[in-house]
Motif scaffolding. Structure first.
Motif, PDB file in Angstrom:
ATOM      1  N   SER A  45      42.677 -50.896 -27.190  1.00  5.27           N
ATOM      2  CA  SER A  45      43.228 -49.924 -26.244  1.00  5.27           C
ATOM      3  C   SER A  45      44.579 -49.413 -26.731  1.00  5.27           C
ATOM      4  O   SER A  45      45.365 -50.174 -27.308  1.00  5.27           O
ATOM      5  CB  SER A  45      43.387 -50.547 -24.853  1.00  5.27           C
ATOM      6  OG  SER A  45      42.134 -50.946 -24.336  1.00  5.27           O
ATOM      7  N   VAL A  46      44.811 -48.150 -26.490  1.00  6.96           N
ATOM      8  CA  VAL A  46      46.120 -47.543 -26.726  1.00  6.96           C
ATOM      9  C   VAL A  46      46.605 -47.025 -25.376  1.00  6.96           C
ATOM     10  O   VAL A  46      45.971 -46.151 -24.772  1.00  6.96           O
ATOM     11  CB  VAL A  46      46.046 -46.398 -27.751  1.00  6.96           C
ATOM     12  CG1 VAL A  46      47.423 -45.787 -27.964  1.00  6.96           C
ATOM     13  CG2 VAL A  46      45.474 -46.903 -29.069  1.00  6.96           C
ATOM     14  N   VAL A  47      47.693 -47.605 -24.895  1.00  6.54           N
ATOM     15  CA  VAL A  47      48.174 -47.305 -23.543  1.00  6.54           C
ATOM     16  C   VAL A  47      49.614 -46.810 -23.638  1.00  6.54           C
ATOM     17  O   VAL A  47      50.503 -47.539 -24.084  1.00  6.54           O
ATOM     18  CB  VAL A  47      48.110 -48.548 -22.634  1.00  6.54           C
ATOM     19  CG1 VAL A  47      48.591 -48.195 -21.227  1.00  6.54           C
ATOM     20  CG2 VAL A  47      46.698 -49.104 -22.597  1.00  6.54           C
ATOM     21  N   ARG A  48      49.826 -45.558 -23.232  1.00 10.40           N
ATOM     22  CA  ARG A  48      51.189 -45.008 -23.177  1.00 10.40           C
ATOM     23  C   ARG A  48      51.706 -45.149 -21.748  1.00 10.40           C
ATOM     24  O   ARG A  48      51.001 -44.823 -20.795  1.00 10.40           O
ATOM     25  CB  ARG A  48      51.201 -43.552 -23.595  1.00 10.40           C
ATOM     26  CG  ARG A  48      52.596 -42.919 -23.571  1.00 10.40           C
ATOM     27  CD  ARG A  48      52.549 -41.460 -23.954  1.00 10.40           C
ATOM     28  NE  ARG A  48      52.167 -41.305 -25.357  1.00 10.40           N
ATOM     29  CZ  ARG A  48      51.924 -40.123 -25.911  1.00 10.40           C
ATOM     30  NH1 ARG A  48      51.988 -39.020 -25.172  1.00 10.40           N
ATOM     31  NH2 ARG A  48      51.601 -40.048 -27.182  1.00 10.40           N
ATOM     32  N   ASP A 305      40.622 -46.400 -24.397  1.00  9.42           N
ATOM     33  CA  ASP A 305      40.029 -47.724 -24.548  1.00  9.42           C
ATOM     34  C   ASP A 305      38.985 -47.715 -25.653  1.00  9.42           C
ATOM     35  O   ASP A 305      38.286 -46.715 -25.873  1.00  9.42           O
ATOM     36  CB  ASP A 305      39.387 -48.178 -23.233  1.00  9.42           C
ATOM     37  CG  ASP A 305      40.428 -48.441 -22.147  1.00  9.42           C
ATOM     38  OD1 ASP A 305      41.478 -49.022 -22.472  1.00  9.42           O
ATOM     39  OD2 ASP A 305      40.186 -48.048 -20.993  1.00  9.42           O
ATOM     40  N   ASN A 306      38.888 -48.860 -26.356  1.00  2.60           N
ATOM     41  CA  ASN A 306      37.876 -49.078 -27.400  1.00  2.60           C
ATOM     42  C   ASN A 306      37.909 -47.966 -28.449  1.00  2.60           C
ATOM     43  O   ASN A 306      36.876 -47.379 -28.794  1.00  2.60           O
ATOM     44  CB  ASN A 306      36.480 -49.199 -26.791  1.00  2.60           C
ATOM     45  CG  ASN A 306      35.458 -49.747 -27.782  1.00  2.60           C
ATOM     46  OD1 ASN A 306      35.817 -50.508 -28.679  1.00  2.60           O
ATOM     47  ND2 ASN A 306      34.207 -49.358 -27.630  1.00  2.60           N
ATOM     48  N   VAL A 307      39.103 -47.681 -28.940  1.00  2.00           N
ATOM     49  CA  VAL A 307      39.251 -46.666 -29.974  1.00  2.00           C
ATOM     50  C   VAL A 307      39.705 -47.334 -31.264  1.00  2.00           C
ATOM     51  O   VAL A 307      40.263 -48.438 -31.269  1.00  2.00           O
ATOM     52  CB  VAL A 307      40.272 -45.580 -29.563  1.00  2.00           C
ATOM     53  CG1 VAL A 307      39.785 -44.816 -28.365  1.00  2.00           C
ATOM     54  CG2 VAL A 307      41.648 -46.196 -29.299  1.00  2.00           C
ATOM     55  N   LEU A 308      39.457 -46.673 -32.382  1.00  2.00           N
ATOM     56  CA  LEU A 308      39.951 -47.143 -33.671  1.00  2.00           C
ATOM     57  C   LEU A 308      41.470 -46.954 -33.674  1.00  2.00           C
ATOM     58  O   LEU A 308      41.969 -45.866 -33.390  1.00  2.00           O
ATOM     59  CB  LEU A 308      39.306 -46.345 -34.804  1.00  2.00           C
ATOM     60  CG  LEU A 308      39.315 -46.983 -36.193  1.00  2.00           C
ATOM     61  CD1 LEU A 308      38.445 -48.237 -36.198  1.00  2.00           C
ATOM     62  CD2 LEU A 308      38.808 -45.986 -37.233  1.00  2.00           C
ATOM     63  N   ARG A 309      42.195 -48.013 -34.011  1.00  2.00           N
ATOM     64  CA  ARG A 309      43.647 -47.944 -33.934  1.00  2.00           C
ATOM     65  C   ARG A 309      44.290 -48.684 -35.096  1.00  2.00           C
ATOM     66  O   ARG A 309      43.694 -49.602 -35.684  1.00  2.00           O
ATOM     67  CB  ARG A 309      44.159 -48.529 -32.619  1.00  2.00           C
ATOM     68  CG  ARG A 309      43.925 -50.023 -32.477  1.00  2.00           C
ATOM     69  CD  ARG A 309      44.460 -50.570 -31.179  1.00  2.00           C
ATOM     70  NE  ARG A 309      44.392 -52.032 -31.162  1.00  2.00           N
ATOM     71  CZ  ARG A 309      44.846 -52.800 -30.169  1.00  2.00           C
ATOM     72  NH1 ARG A 309      45.376 -52.233 -29.091  1.00  2.00           N
ATOM     73  NH2 ARG A 309      44.771 -54.113 -30.244  1.00  2.00           N
ATOM     74  N   ILE A 310      45.500 -48.268 -35.433  1.00  2.00           N
ATOM     75  CA  ILE A 310      46.292 -48.915 -36.469  1.00  2.00           C
ATOM     76  C   ILE A 310      47.713 -49.082 -35.950  1.00  2.00           C
ATOM     77  O   ILE A 310      48.140 -48.360 -35.039  1.00  2.00           O
ATOM     78  CB  ILE A 310      46.312 -48.077 -37.772  1.00  2.00           C
ATOM     79  CG1 ILE A 310      46.869 -46.676 -37.503  1.00  2.00           C
ATOM     80  CG2 ILE A 310      44.929 -48.024 -38.393  1.00  2.00           C
ATOM     81  CD1 ILE A 310      47.028 -45.829 -38.754  1.00  2.00           C
ATOM     82  N   TYR A 359      50.706 -48.955 -31.297  1.00  2.00           N
ATOM     83  CA  TYR A 359      49.476 -48.596 -31.985  1.00  2.00           C
ATOM     84  C   TYR A 359      49.269 -47.088 -31.919  1.00  2.00           C
ATOM     85  O   TYR A 359      49.760 -46.418 -31.001  1.00  2.00           O
ATOM     86  CB  TYR A 359      48.269 -49.301 -31.364  1.00  2.00           C
ATOM     87  CG  TYR A 359      48.244 -50.796 -31.622  1.00  2.00           C
ATOM     88  CD1 TYR A 359      47.746 -51.313 -32.813  1.00  2.00           C
ATOM     89  CD2 TYR A 359      48.712 -51.686 -30.658  1.00  2.00           C
ATOM     90  CE1 TYR A 359      47.718 -52.680 -33.043  1.00  2.00           C
ATOM     91  CE2 TYR A 359      48.706 -53.057 -30.894  1.00  2.00           C
ATOM     92  CZ  TYR A 359      48.202 -53.546 -32.093  1.00  2.00           C
ATOM     93  OH  TYR A 359      48.183 -54.894 -32.322  1.00  2.00           O
ATOM     94  N   VAL A 360      48.481 -46.583 -32.892  1.00  2.00           N
ATOM     95  CA  VAL A 360      48.144 -45.156 -32.952  1.00  2.00           C
ATOM     96  C   VAL A 360      46.625 -45.038 -33.002  1.00  2.00           C
ATOM     97  O   VAL A 360      45.954 -45.761 -33.749  1.00  2.00           O
ATOM     98  CB  VAL A 360      48.761 -44.491 -34.194  1.00  2.00           C
ATOM     99  CG1 VAL A 360      48.379 -43.019 -34.256  1.00  2.00           C
ATOM    100  CG2 VAL A 360      50.265 -44.650 -34.200  1.00  2.00           C
ATOM    101  N   GLU A 361      46.093 -44.136 -32.200  1.00  2.00           N
ATOM    102  CA  GLU A 361      44.653 -43.879 -32.207  1.00  2.00           C
ATOM    103  C   GLU A 361      44.272 -43.066 -33.442  1.00  2.00           C
ATOM    104  O   GLU A 361      44.916 -42.066 -33.763  1.00  2.00           O
ATOM    105  CB  GLU A 361      44.272 -43.116 -30.940  1.00  2.00           C
ATOM    106  CG  GLU A 361      42.811 -42.714 -30.868  1.00  2.00           C
ATOM    107  CD  GLU A 361      42.536 -41.767 -29.723  1.00  2.00           C
ATOM    108  OE1 GLU A 361      41.340 -41.471 -29.493  1.00  2.00           O
ATOM    109  OE2 GLU A 361      43.485 -41.328 -29.054  1.00  2.00           O
ATOM    110  N   VAL A 362      43.225 -43.513 -34.139  1.00  2.00           N
ATOM    111  CA  VAL A 362      42.699 -42.788 -35.291  1.00  2.00           C
ATOM    112  C   VAL A 362      41.479 -42.005 -34.833  1.00  2.00           C
ATOM    113  O   VAL A 362      40.446 -42.580 -34.484  1.00  2.00           O
ATOM    114  CB  VAL A 362      42.322 -43.749 -36.438  1.00  2.00           C
ATOM    115  CG1 VAL A 362      41.743 -42.970 -37.615  1.00  2.00           C
ATOM    116  CG2 VAL A 362      43.536 -44.559 -36.876  1.00  2.00           C
ATOM    117  N   MET A 363      41.581 -40.679 -34.808  1.00  2.00           N
ATOM    118  CA  MET A 363      40.500 -39.848 -34.317  1.00  2.00           C
ATOM    119  C   MET A 363      39.502 -39.498 -35.425  1.00  2.00           C
ATOM    120  O   MET A 363      38.301 -39.405 -35.176  1.00  2.00           O
ATOM    121  CB  MET A 363      41.069 -38.571 -33.688  1.00  2.00           C
ATOM    122  CG  MET A 363      42.018 -38.846 -32.526  1.00  2.00           C
ATOM    123  SD  MET A 363      42.616 -37.338 -31.734  1.00  2.00           S
ATOM    124  CE  MET A 363      41.105 -36.741 -30.976  1.00  2.00           C
TER     125      MET A 363
END
Length: 400
Positions: A45-48, A305-310, A359-363
């Motif tokens: 998850s990436v939560v701002r 939620d449930n995204v590719l992240r780095i 974290y950062v979402e990779v689209m």
């Protein structure tokens, strides 16, 4: 003899040269081979969020004051007392206002008697006018006598109209006196709970210039709100309906949940710092939250939620040997990251989405789950744990 000594010392000298050369080679390799910290590309998850402090308040608080002035002779509700709409909660001494009611009643009675008297006089003068009109038709009286009778009748009719207006005025005075008398009963305007009582029996209240506040009644303590002060730099991300979590010092292990109910437009400026009031609505069925509590609020402004992240450090990293060769702006959607490729590292372009500071979402781009992205380069003397890539044919070594 000297030749024999040299021959005997030669193996020792050769060993020293071999050791020195190996040490030099190892040190040179260590200097030439940089080491890197890596992190694995994964899903999550990436939560701002936006953090702020605020105060817990009832949704509706009614200030109960008084229209009349005078001493308090009775208090019928105290702190935390549940009250109903129309319930008597205090009383002002009614005697001065009772006297005003009696005076108004007497004045009304006087006006009504005067009206009755003038109505009788009007009836008599009408009778005279009608009689003189008949006599005049037979030329028995003069025109002046008839005109005088007509004038007397008209004056009597006007007096009756004036008396009628006076009766209405006295009725209004009586109603006003009665209203003032009724205002000596301080009643609750709503169903709720008394959260503040500011008067005692015997205290004199004065309502001449400003209505004093006698009670504060919270309409419904099962529904509370948190008024937060959000910085102007964060206000642009907030919308009605967003989820908010907060804690209070009274319950350090409890997290309360609410939703943003209002993002108010009026700025609050204190010492050149501008904030905005963001209202968070929260249920309070257990009555745990008390008015005035300080709340530390976290408002979730965006979530994936449930995204590719780095890690965010991966898009900020650029190896020493690549400094100045490629740009990696943090404000652009397209980023360049470095990944482990066997015993070396190589750049990969990606398109990023939401970031939360960690974290950062990779689209899209050249990353997949399980890849190792480089987040930092270890300098000489760093004590971070290191691991060389197995079978490496490159002088580069990676640390993770």
């Amino acid at each position: 003899m000297k030749v024999q000594q040299i021959k005997r010392l030669w193996p020792f000298a050769a060993a020293i040269l071999i050791v020195a050369g190996g040490a030099f080679w190892w040190m040179a390799g260590s200097v030439r081979a940089p080491r890197y910290v890596t992190a694995q590309v994964g899903r999550g998850s990436v939560v701002r969020s936006v953090t702020a402090t605020g105060t817990v308040n009832p949704v509706i608080v009614v200030q109960v004051g008084t229209y009349d002035s005078g001493p308090i002779i009775g208090i019928y509700a105290d702190f935390n007392s549940p009250v109903k709409a129309g319930q008597l909660i205090a009383k002002i001494d009614p005697r001065p206002f009772t006297v005003k009611v009696h005076e108004a009643q007497a004045a009304l009675g006087n006006s009504q008697s005067q009206l009755a008297k003038d109505q009788a006089d009007r009836a008599y003068k009408k009778l005279l006018f009608d009689r003189d009109s008949k006599l005049m038709a037979e030329n028995i009286i003069s025109q002046d006598t008839l005109d005088n009778a007509r004038s007397s009748y008209q004056q009597a009719a006007s007096q009756v109209a004036l008396d009628g207006s006076m009766v209405k005025q006295q009725k209004a005075n009586l109603e006003e006196a009665q209203v003032n008398l009724d205002y000596t009963n301080i009643i609750s305007p709503v169903d709720g709970t008394v959260v503040s009582r500011n008067v005692d029996v015997g205290q004199t209240v004065a309502a001449s210039f400003q209505t004093p506040t006698l009670f504060l009644i919270a309409k419904d303590l099962t529904q509370m709100q948190v008024d937060t002060n959000v910085s102007e730099s964060d206000i642009g991300d907030l919308r009605d309906g967003q989820i908010a979590d907060f804690g209070v010092d009274a319950f350090p292990d409890r997290v309360f949940e609410g939703t943003v109910g209002q993002v108010r437009q009026v700025p609050i400026s204190i010492q050149n710092v501008t904030t905005y009031d963001v209202v968070v609505n929260v249920p309070n069925p257990e009555f745990l939250l008390k008015p005035g509590m300080t709340a530390n609020v976290t408002i979730i402004s965006a979530r994936r939620d449930n995204v590719l992240r780095i890690p965010i450090q991966a898009i900020q990293f650029s190896p020493t040997f690549a400094k100045g060769k490629s740009a990696n702006p943090l404000t652009a959607r397209e980023k360049q990251v470095w990944i482990a490729d066997g015993s070396a590292i190589k750049p990969v372009s990606i398109v990023t989405g939401l970031d939360d500071g960690h974290y950062v979402e990779v689209m899209s781009g050249g990353l997949k789950q399980g890849d190792l992205v480089v987040t930092a380069e270890l300098r000489s003397g760093d004590t971070s744990p290191t691991a060389s890539l197995a079978g490496s044919s490159s002088p580069l070594r990676l640390a993770h």
